[in-house]
Write an enzyme that holds these catalytic residues in place. Structure first.
Site, short mmCIF file in Angstrom:
data_model
loop_
_atom_site.label_atom_id
_atom_site.label_comp_id
_atom_site.label_asym_id
_atom_site.label_seq_id
_atom_site.Cartn_x
_atom_site.Cartn_y
_atom_site.Cartn_z
N CYS A 1 1.30 -1.08 -0.03
CA CYS A 1 0.30 -0.56 0.01
C CYS A 1 0.86 1.07 0.13
CB CYS A 1 -1.27 0.05 1.23
SG CYS A 1 -1.72 1.20 1.24
N ARG A 6 -14.87 -1.00 -11.20
CA ARG A 6 -14.60 0.92 -10.19
C ARG A 6 -13.74 0.30 -9.22
NH1 ARG A 6 -17.46 5.39 -8.88
NH2 ARG A 6 -15.74 7.28 -9.12
P1 XMP Z 1 -1.76 -6.82 3.71
O1 XMP Z 1 -0.45 -6.35 4.93
O2 XMP Z 1 -1.33 -8.07 3.95
O3 XMP Z 1 -2.38 -6.05 3.40
O4 XMP Z 1 -0.71 -7.30 2.47
C1 XMP Z 1 -3.97 -6.25 2.62
C2 XMP Z 1 -4.82 -5.27 2.67
O5 XMP Z 1 -4.57 -4.33 2.17
C3 XMP Z 1 -5.00 -2.98 1.57
N1 XMP Z 1 -4.48 -3.15 0.38
C4 XMP Z 1 -4.39 -1.59 -0.50
N2 XMP Z 1 -4.21 -0.27 0.14
N3 XMP Z 1 -3.90 -0.27 -1.71
C5 XMP Z 1 -4.17 0.33 -0.40
O6 XMP Z 1 -3.39 1.31 -0.11
C6 XMP Z 1 -3.40 -0.59 -2.33
O7 XMP Z 1 -2.82 -1.02 -3.59
C7 XMP Z 1 -3.66 -1.86 -1.66
N4 XMP Z 1 -4.38 -3.44 -1.53
C8 XMP Z 1 -4.78 -3.73 -0.86
C9 XMP Z 1 -6.33 -3.94 1.93
O8 XMP Z 1 -7.12 -3.55 2.40
C10 XMP Z 1 -5.97 -4.98 1.67
O9 XMP Z 1 -7.12 -6.38 3.17
#
Ligand code: XMP
Length: 487
Positions: free
Chosen positions: A305, A403
């Site tokens: 993230c 989306r």
């Molecule tokens: P971990 O730390 O287990 O987290 O890899 C998984 C969670 O991250 C969120 N998620 C994102 N957050 N940008 C973000 O800010 C992204 O591109 C992204 N993709 C996933 C989501 O809540 C997931 O369950």
């Protein structure tokens, strides 16, 4: 300064003090609640991400007592199909068994059994069951060109069960023992082949006493939806397919769109909804008042993230859980801690500060059951793990008319990266080790269950020196074992 800018903490900032204990690992019970109405045998949910959860992941997790949330970077039909795969899965009934036509030769049937690694084949004529043949029947058959219909056990001698009888595994086992057979075909009223039960599969399914099932015995599964009118259609189709819980998947749950979508779903359908993501008490309250059946907490802790870097917005995850849980506990609604879990101990930390379960992305992305193939880098196996807010994921979604959870308008501002995680084997291996970690942790805390752990755990803040001391140090690691020490 501190009163102006309060200090918020995350996993690496804290530890749990050991307590007097009489608790042995096997006495620990880690059952929990996913939502108001759904319980889980283990506090683990797989993330609604396209490199983490489709049917294979959801099936394996539900077999172990957790739940998978099918991601929504799919058309409605594609996502429905994934839900249906989980719902139709039976660990002991083969719904599409391999079969042969009665005109097949002995040689061809032997080849098919070898290729599929199976020891028996139902024999059909125009879809109707006419016999069964096992490797035992064929072993001493020297004329390979002979037709199967000449060597099979014919219809008159077959023991079968009727599809409409909805037989239980116990009853199937009883029939097989009585007739000394290992395969039991399932037929409809016209004798069309509808499935196959094998003794081996029943024994295997008995290895999953914790499996999470709905009232009709099917594995439990969740699915993600977005916000807006079109997503109500998605919700409706998913519910028709039998989904057990919906997750409103948004990076900013404390928003008009999430609240409106949540209210509409709760008005229209009888289904539990997990809403998020939030990281504040205000956000939690807004979703609770709009009818959420569980609150998902996490703004920016995910490993892939970049939200906090892009926007400067977010809340360190341990404090976010602690804050939000004050309200969820008051309302009697479970809290899902989503993102940032790197070690088994982080799960324990999340639970004792107020989470009822954790959602894992990174930890599960390297397993066989996560979508995508293994890739080799410098001779070592990895799997691709990408943020749902990464440019690639957003573009793939847009092609399907989806989306993203990050888009407020049509241009892309990525909030995630595309990365690689080490290949880790099966999800069963990872989850069973995580569960052992929880048992060990509760032993140190002196607690038999999550509620007790929360009451007894004394959480302390540590310094960077304490953090360093907590990790493997002053050695060169020669043998990597779970939980795969970071280099
Ligand atoms: P971990 O730390 O287990 O987290 O890899 C998984 C969670 O991250 C969120 N998620 C994102 N957050 N940008 C973000 O800010 C992204 O591109 C992204 N993709 C996933 C989501 O809540 C997931 O369950």
């Amino acid at each position: 300064m501190e009163s102006l800018f309060p200090l918020y903490l995350t996993f690496d900032d804290i530890l749990i003090m050991p307590n007097y204990s009489e608790v042995l690992p096997h006495e620990v019970d880690i059952q929990t609640k996913l939502t108001r109405r759904i319980s889980m045998k283990i506090p683990i949910i797989s993330a609604a991400m396209d490199t983490v959860t489709e049917a294979d992941m959801a099936i394996e997790l539900a077999k172990m007592g957790g739940i998978g949330i099918i991601h929504r970077n799919l058309t409605i039909q594609e996502q429905v199909r994934e839900v249906e795969k989980v719902k139709k899965y039976s660990s002991w009934i083969i719904t599409s068994p391999v079969f042969v036509d009665e005109e097949t030769t002995v040689g061809e049937a032997i080849e098919k059994m070898r290729e599929k690694n199976i020891s028996g084949l139902p024999v059909v004529k125009n879809g109707y069951l006419v016999g069964i043949v096992t490797s035992r029947d064929l072993r001493f058959e020297s004329t390979k060109s002979k037709k199967i219909k000449e060597v099979m056990k014919p219809k008159e001698k077959l023991i079968v069960v009727k599809e409409e009888d909805k037989i239980s595994p116990e009853k199937a086992k009883e029939i097989m023992h009585e007739h000394k057979i290992e395969k039991l075909p399932i037929v409809d009223s016209e004798f069309r082949l509808k499935g196959l039960i094998t003794l081996k599969d029943i024994s295997k399914s008995e290895e999953n006493p914790n499996a999470l099932k709905d009232s009709s015995g099917h594995l439990v599964v969740g699915a993600a939806i977005g916000t807006g009118e079109k997503e109500l259609e998605r919700a409706e189709q998913l519910i028709k397919a039998g989904v057990d819980v919906l997750v409103i998947d948004s990076a900013h749950g404390h928003s008009r769109w999430v609240i409106e979508t949540l209210k509409k779903i709760k008005e229209k359908f009888d289904i539990d909804v997990i809403a998020g993501n939030v990281a504040t008490q205000d956000g939690t309250k807004a979703l609770l008042e709009a009818g959420a059946d569980a609150i998902k907490v996490g703004v920016g802790p995910g490993s892939i993230c970049t939200t906090r870097i892009v926007s400067g917005v977010g809340v360190p995850q341990i404090s976010a859980i602690l804050e939000c849980s004050k309200l969820t506990q008051k309302y009697g609604v479970p809290l899902v801690a989503d993102g940032g879990i790197r070690y088994p101990g982080d799960i324990v930390k999340a639970l004792v500060v107020g989470a009822d379960s954790v959602m894992l992305g990174n930890m599960l992305a390297g397993t066989d059951e996560a979508p995508g193939e293994k890739v080799l880098k410098d001779g070592r196996p990895y799997k691709v793990y990408r943020g749902m807010g990464s440019e690639d994921a957003i573009k793939d979604g847009m092609q399907k008319g989806v989306r993203s959870r990050y888009l407020s308008q049509d241009d892309i501002l990525p909030e995630g990266v595309v990365g690689l995680v080490p290949y880790k084997g099966t999800v069963r291996f990872i989850i069973s080790n995580l569960m052992k970690s929880l048992q060990v942790a509760f032993g140190y805390i002196g607690a038999k269950n999550i509620k007790e752990a929360r009451q007894k755990a004394r959480v302390i803040r540590i310094t960077e020196a304490g953090y360093k001391e907590s990790h493997v140090h002053s050695v060169q690691v020669l043998k990597e074992t779970f939980p795969f020490v970071e280099k």
